[in-house]
Design a protein around this motif. Sequence first.
Motif, PDB file in Angstrom:
ATOM      1  N   GLY A  78       0.816  -1.205   0.000  1.00  0.00           N
ATOM      2  CA  GLY A  78       0.000   0.000   0.000  1.00  0.00           C
ATOM      3  C   GLY A  78       0.852   1.258   0.000  1.00  0.00           C
ATOM      4  O   GLY A  78       2.043   1.233   0.340  1.00  0.00           O
ATOM      5  N   PRO A 421      -9.703  -2.493   0.830  1.00  0.00           N
ATOM      6  CA  PRO A 421      -9.054  -2.234   2.123  1.00  0.00           C
ATOM      7  C   PRO A 421      -7.635  -1.711   2.017  1.00  0.00           C
ATOM      8  O   PRO A 421      -7.150  -1.029   2.911  1.00  0.00           O
ATOM      9  N   LYS A 422      -6.956  -2.022   0.902  1.00  0.00           N
ATOM     10  CA  LYS A 422      -5.573  -1.562   0.723  1.00  0.00           C
ATOM     11  C   LYS A 422      -5.557  -0.298  -0.118  1.00  0.00           C
ATOM     12  O   LYS A 422      -6.190  -0.227  -1.170  1.00  0.00           O
ATOM     13  N   TYR A 423      -4.826   0.693   0.345  1.00  0.00           N
ATOM     14  CA  TYR A 423      -4.720   1.972  -0.357  1.00  0.00           C
ATOM     15  C   TYR A 423      -3.542   1.901  -1.319  1.00  0.00           C
ATOM     16  O   TYR A 423      -2.391   1.994  -0.909  1.00  0.00           O
ATOM     17  N   PRO A 432     -10.091   1.827   3.421  1.00  0.00           N
ATOM     18  CA  PRO A 432      -9.353   1.987   4.676  1.00  0.00           C
ATOM     19  C   PRO A 432     -10.137   2.744   5.745  1.00  0.00           C
ATOM     20  O   PRO A 432     -11.042   3.518   5.443  1.00  0.00           O
ATOM     21  N   TRP A 474      -5.685   3.419   7.687  1.00  0.00           N
ATOM     22  CA  TRP A 474      -5.096   2.096   7.906  1.00  0.00           C
ATOM     23  C   TRP A 474      -6.002   1.010   7.345  1.00  0.00           C
ATOM     24  O   TRP A 474      -7.211   1.213   7.146  1.00  0.00           O
ATOM     25  N   ASN A 475      -5.391  -0.120   7.069  1.00  0.00           N
ATOM     26  CA  ASN A 475      -6.133  -1.259   6.541  1.00  0.00           C
ATOM     27  C   ASN A 475      -7.045  -1.805   7.632  1.00  0.00           C
ATOM     28  O   ASN A 475      -6.578  -2.164   8.711  1.00  0.00           O
ATOM     29  N   TYR A 482      -1.397   3.690   6.030  1.00  0.00           N
ATOM     30  CA  TYR A 482      -1.221   4.194   4.666  1.00  0.00           C
ATOM     31  C   TYR A 482      -1.248   5.725   4.661  1.00  0.00           C
ATOM     32  O   TYR A 482      -1.617   6.365   5.638  1.00  0.00           O
TER      33      TYR A 482
END
Length: 501
Positions: A78, A421-423, A432, A474-475, A482
Amino acid sequence: MTDESIGYGKQLKIERIINQSVSSFQRKFNKLGRISQVIITVFTGLLTICLNIMYWILIYYLIFNLVLFILPHADDGGMQSKPSPFIKSTSPILNQSIDILNQNSNYYTLNGTGFKFTQPSLYKYGKFQWLWDSSAAIITQINFNQSDAILEFQTLLKSQLPDGRIPQTNDKLNSIAMDRTQIPAIVYALQSIYQKTGDRKFLNESVYKVANYLDWFRLNRDFEKNGLVSILHPWESGLDASPAYDAVWNFKPFNDVLDFVPYYVNFYLLNWSYSKYDNFTQLFSRKKAEFSLIPNWFVVQDIAVNSVYSAGWEIVSKLVLELNDTAKSAEYLKYYQDSSNAIQTLLWDKDLKRFVTRYIDPNGIPQYSNVQTIQSLFPLLLSNLTDIQKTSLIDDTKNPDKFWTNYPFPSVSKLEPTFTPKYYVNLMWRGPSWGFTNWFVLTGLQKHGRMDLVKEAVERWNKALDGYGIWEMWNPETGVGYGTYGLGMSTVIADWILKIR
């Protein structure tokens, strides 16, 4: 007259007719030629523009991927920005919060008067005072440094314009955001200061100015006179690329890097289209979009913005009672009832059993965005929900398939196809978890007596930050941080840690 001369005259007449016909045809042909030439020129120009746009999109795509390759990355790939050298991520969260607010603080003097603001971070966003970032900083800072928190609040109010609006951003009291504003989180900053200090003099100096700001919303952004207020740009909610706005843009995401291009290009094109108006008063008078080759229409009754706005009226209604102003208290309470009733009537989907965002399409027709995002939980801030609404909101909050993740609360429900969920594509608010939205959801849960959920959520939130530090986001499943490290807004966790001690 001889037959020969008569014949010669007829021949001349025929020649004249032929010549006139030929001349007429030539004139028409030349005219058609000029028209076709104009059409070809216009078409060639448009084709050139399109090819240039495609060229720059390709260049951007290549540069962006190169930047992604060069920039720091989280363990899971990320996106992250440069960490602050001044913050030790291994120190306790409360200490980190204090250090971040201190490093992001700016002090200045104008005409002998001192001012102060907290810029969002050292490595991202402009060095300005941002309305909702500053409100979050005040909520945290009042726990540690009351004089700085009050000075920052007073600086925000100094930027207030004669019509009551507080701009989205200001640079030493000069608005740099046209007629934009932002979600009115300043009401909660005021409440936090008074709860900590009990300073009635400060309250008397401040509460009516904040109420005037809410009244600006009521008078200028309730276009349909139905109790709902509208935002005219995604930046006004603070949740820029939320999937709640995909339908507004008629945007179909690919969940790829290219998603960034149309979204963020639209933000600036929308600003550009607004710039032709002398002020937003002219903009407000439009009932539907004008023809344009670029985006020029964004009228959204965001459920989060409306919830904060409505709850704000109830807060100022209670605060002025501290000053024994029963008349204003009654007036503000009526505005709360009108706006909260509008939310429960117009933004509640009985079939889905959740709150949604409403928008006016370019033809002036009301539509709904049914994507379940973090905004849909903000009506928890309202005190007069029906039992069905309250139960549904709390059930969604604690549902592990929606928002009750390992490290809550995700900006999009896990059940939505757009949940990311992941940036990793620089497209924010699409999965996120974020600090300030967490703060509002927890405030709503506290209002409805669910401190059990509040304590558990704070514990999970704290674990994410303990493991990775205070990042922008954050995730929600792994806790990996992130965005930019040391975002001031993310320090609001400190407020909740202290509240539940």
